[in-house]
Write an enzyme that holds these catalytic residues in place. Sequence first.
Site, PDB file in Angstrom:
ATOM      1  N   THR A 156      24.726  -6.747 -11.765  1.00 55.84           N
ATOM      2  CA  THR A 156      24.968  -5.313 -11.534  1.00 55.84           C
ATOM      3  C   THR A 156      23.839  -4.719 -10.708  1.00 55.84           C
ATOM      4  O   THR A 156      22.683  -5.085 -10.890  1.00 55.84           O
ATOM      5  CB  THR A 156      25.034  -4.570 -12.881  1.00 55.84           C
ATOM      6  OG1 THR A 156      26.040  -5.160 -13.692  1.00 55.84           O
ATOM      7  CG2 THR A 156      25.335  -3.093 -12.695  1.00 55.84           C
ATOM      8  N   VAL A 191      36.550  -4.801 -18.182  1.00 54.99           N
ATOM      9  CA  VAL A 191      35.762  -3.888 -17.353  1.00 54.99           C
ATOM     10  C   VAL A 191      34.609  -3.374 -18.201  1.00 54.99           C
ATOM     11  O   VAL A 191      34.812  -2.955 -19.348  1.00 54.99           O
ATOM     12  CB  VAL A 191      36.624  -2.704 -16.846  1.00 54.99           C
ATOM     13  CG1 VAL A 191      35.767  -1.690 -16.077  1.00 54.99           C
ATOM     14  CG2 VAL A 191      37.762  -3.221 -15.962  1.00 54.99           C
ATOM     15  N   GLY A 192      33.405  -3.366 -17.657  1.00 55.46           N
ATOM     16  CA  GLY A 192      32.234  -2.866 -18.392  1.00 55.46           C
ATOM     17  C   GLY A 192      31.981  -1.404 -18.070  1.00 55.46           C
ATOM     18  O   GLY A 192      32.868  -0.655 -17.669  1.00 55.46           O
ATOM     19  N   GLY A 201      23.535  -3.816 -18.002  1.00 58.68           N
ATOM     20  CA  GLY A 201      23.335  -4.430 -19.312  1.00 58.68           C
ATOM     21  C   GLY A 201      24.650  -4.748 -19.974  1.00 58.68           C
ATOM     22  O   GLY A 201      25.681  -4.879 -19.322  1.00 58.68           O
TER      23      GLY A 201
END
Lengths: 135, 171
Positions: free
Chosen positions: A1, A30-31, A53
């Site tokens: 990321t 999906v984060g 994270g």
Amino acid sequence: TVGAVARDAHGHVAAATSTGGITGKRWGRVGDSPIVGAGTWADDRACAVSCTGSGEFFLRVGVAHEIAAHLRFAGESVQTAADAVMAEVKAMGGTGGVIVVGADGTPAWSLTTPGMYRARARATGVPVVAIFGDE
Amino acid sequence: MDDWTLLIHGGAGILERGKIAPEAEAAARDGLAQALEAGSAVLRGCGTALDAVEAAVRALEDHPAFNAGRGSVFTYEGRNEMDAAIMDGRDRSAGAVAGVVATRNPISLARAVMEHSPHVMLAGRGADGFSRDHGLEQADADWFALPERRAQLDAMKASGGSAFDVDMKYG
């Protein structure tokens, strides 16, 4: 990321986050990165935030918006707000880091991991590039 | 007032001295420095925070050292599916995409959603179609598929492990 937050010479802030997600993700997982208020947030009344994270925890805490709320309603400093919300993530079992710039241009980063790829620059002063937690 | 501030990140994780190969550490520092300059150049020229964060993240997406864009990790099925969001503090306008597979810079697609659609978030094939319709630079699967990321997926499958955040495990 990856991510960036900025406060420009006109006093406006912005945030951007982009990710490949997690290795081996399945079922369209999906984060927090693309979820406004969780992994990314920008509001001239408060700050701009970009996160990285364990996304599931950043989603549940609503990290980016929560940091802005600490600034707006508790009157906390950028660093205090970032550290407080990251402590919530950690207490829940998550790990990661955030970069934050306040509406006044104050920079902060906060991480619960041993390291974080990060860098910052200001109109005055020397740019900083860091990886390890103690840098 | 010409004061400005820019911060960037390239992921957090088990990044400890002695545990990252020197060349990987050097590549990451170089990538961070390049992205910092890309955004700083915008702000130095009195550009907007929005343009600065997009420029910095595009540089990070193009650099193979980071898990985004070209350095993206693989899904269990061996594909690269990317997510991105951008937000403007002036009016809290925002754009986001999830699960896109063919736009070279997902952050620019997120900005196009913000500026050229009535929506905040688009996902999957619809977002990929919006990208083509709005002329964003497309990239094929080979552009995103880096061997070291495939090796991480193979290692995970060989160990019988489940999905993990590459930054957490590999830095």
